[in-house]
Design an enzyme around this catalytic site. Structure first.
Site, short mmCIF file in Angstrom:
data_model
loop_
_atom_site.label_atom_id
_atom_site.label_comp_id
_atom_site.label_asym_id
_atom_site.label_seq_id
_atom_site.Cartn_x
_atom_site.Cartn_y
_atom_site.Cartn_z
N ASP A 120 -29.76 19.17 72.41
CA ASP A 120 -31.14 19.69 72.46
C ASP A 120 -31.93 19.14 73.65
O ASP A 120 -33.10 19.48 73.83
CB ASP A 120 -31.87 19.41 71.13
CG ASP A 120 -31.89 17.94 70.73
OD1 ASP A 120 -30.89 17.25 70.97
OD2 ASP A 120 -32.91 17.49 70.17
N HIS A 121 -31.26 18.33 74.49
CA HIS A 121 -31.96 17.80 75.67
C HIS A 121 -31.32 18.21 77.01
O HIS A 121 -31.88 17.94 78.06
CB HIS A 121 -32.04 16.27 75.58
CG HIS A 121 -32.87 15.84 74.41
ND1 HIS A 121 -34.18 15.45 74.51
CD2 HIS A 121 -32.57 15.81 73.08
CE1 HIS A 121 -34.65 15.18 73.29
NE2 HIS A 121 -33.70 15.40 72.42
N HIS A 129 -40.96 17.03 69.61
CA HIS A 129 -39.62 16.89 69.02
C HIS A 129 -39.71 17.00 67.50
O HIS A 129 -39.15 16.21 66.74
CB HIS A 129 -39.00 15.55 69.43
CG HIS A 129 -37.51 15.49 69.28
ND1 HIS A 129 -36.89 14.98 68.16
CD2 HIS A 129 -36.50 15.89 70.08
CE1 HIS A 129 -35.59 15.04 68.29
NE2 HIS A 129 -35.31 15.61 69.46
ZN LIG Z 1 -33.34 15.37 70.32
ZN LIG Z 2 -31.10 12.77 70.47
#
Ligand SMILES: [Zn+2]
Ligand SMILES: [Zn+2]
Length: 293
Positions: free
Chosen positions: A67-68, A260
């Site tokens: 997710d990054h 987040h």
């Molecule tokens: Zn994350």
């Molecule tokens: Zn992470």
């Protein structure tokens, strides 16, 4: 006053839900443009908010959870197809370079612009890189051990006449660092502080960061959970809204940006209210909003 602002491109954790994309932020410092993390769909978000990927010169990746960084292949491929010729610098854990080389080799894509990788977690024993012109990084160990004895070492990754970017050691389930962008020189904001932006992507609550981040103008800190899930936050190496607010308060930050968010929260206002009860200058860093630092 130079322009110093951050535009939120993604604010979700793990999975994209409720039209929230995974983490990515666009920073513009006096027309130097860079990305902080590059979750899936980042290039679509760049287009959606009227930004131009061709202007990016530096990309900072906090860690290698999907997710990054999963948006990076697509973004780089598009830059290549669009005929980019300018240098691009990527700052990330060293495995990202191997991963991207594999991808481009397997897909027989030839990147036609200069792409430089800079390792954010250098080991003293690492040989000097020979295949790209990495700048020499300072060799402070980053100690991720728990407890009050933890050593907080920050390393400078990039320094220009106008600003510097250095690492913020974070406590996560895999090596992870945030980024601290500091304005250099004498320009000051209305509150009279040199402007700075701290990006703390994925981390357990780490009160020891107070010293490194003291007086930061704007603190972005993940708020994956509400404090009712503090145990879940602990075991997954994430933080609650209350913990982020407590750190903002303890380091006398100018304001707190929250992000987040876990896919379990459709309505983010309870998280915001929770943070505000501890640190009133808290804001939801939701997509499309630009914050001046
Ligand atoms: Zn994350
Ligand atoms: Zn992470």
């Amino acid at each position: 006053l130079f322009k110093f602002e951050v535009t939120i491109l993604g604010c979700s954790s793990a999975t994209p839900v409720f039209n929230r994309h995974p983490t990515s932020q666009w920073v513009n410092y006096n027309n130097t443009h860079f990305l902080l993390d590059c979750g899936e769909g980042t290039q679509m978000q760049i287009t959606r908010f009227g930004l131009k990927a061709s202007k990016l010169s530096h990309i900072f990746i906090s860690h290698l959870h999907g997710d990054h960084y999963l948006g990076l292949m697509g973004l780089i491929s598009s830059m290549n197809l669009n005929g980019r010729t300018a240098d691009l610098h990527i700052y990330a854990p060293s495995q990202l370079e191997a991963l991207m080389h594999s991808h481009f080799e397997i897909s027989q894509s030839h990147i036609r612009f200069p792409l430089f990788f800079h390792n954010t977690f250098p080991e003293p024993k690492d040989p000097e890189p020979t295949h790209f012109n990495s700048e020499i990084l300072l060799d402070f160990p980053i100690n991720l051990k728990d407890g009050p004895q933890v050593e907080i070492h920050s390393r400078v990754l990039l320094e220009t006449k106008e600003f510097s970017v250095s690492t913020i050691p974070l406590k996560h389930s895999i090596p992870c660092c945030g980024f601290l962008i500091k304005e250099l020189g004498v320009t000051r904001n209305q509150e009279g502080n040199p402007r700075s932006y701290a990006f703390c992507s994925d981390t357990r609550y780490t009160p020891q960061l107070q010293e490194l981040l003291f007086g930061v103008a704007t603190l972005y800190h993940e708020t994956t959970f509400s404090h009712s899930m503090v145990n879940r936050a602990e075991v997954t190496y994430h933080s609650t809204a209350s913990q982020a607010a407590q750190l903002a308060k303890d380091c006398c930050a100018g304001k707190l940006l929250m992000g987040h968010f876990s896919a379990r929260y459709k309505d983010l206002n309870p998280l915001l209210e929770e943070a505000k009860s501890i640190f009133p200058d808290s804001y939801l860093a939701v997509e499309g909003i630009t914050f001046s630092i």
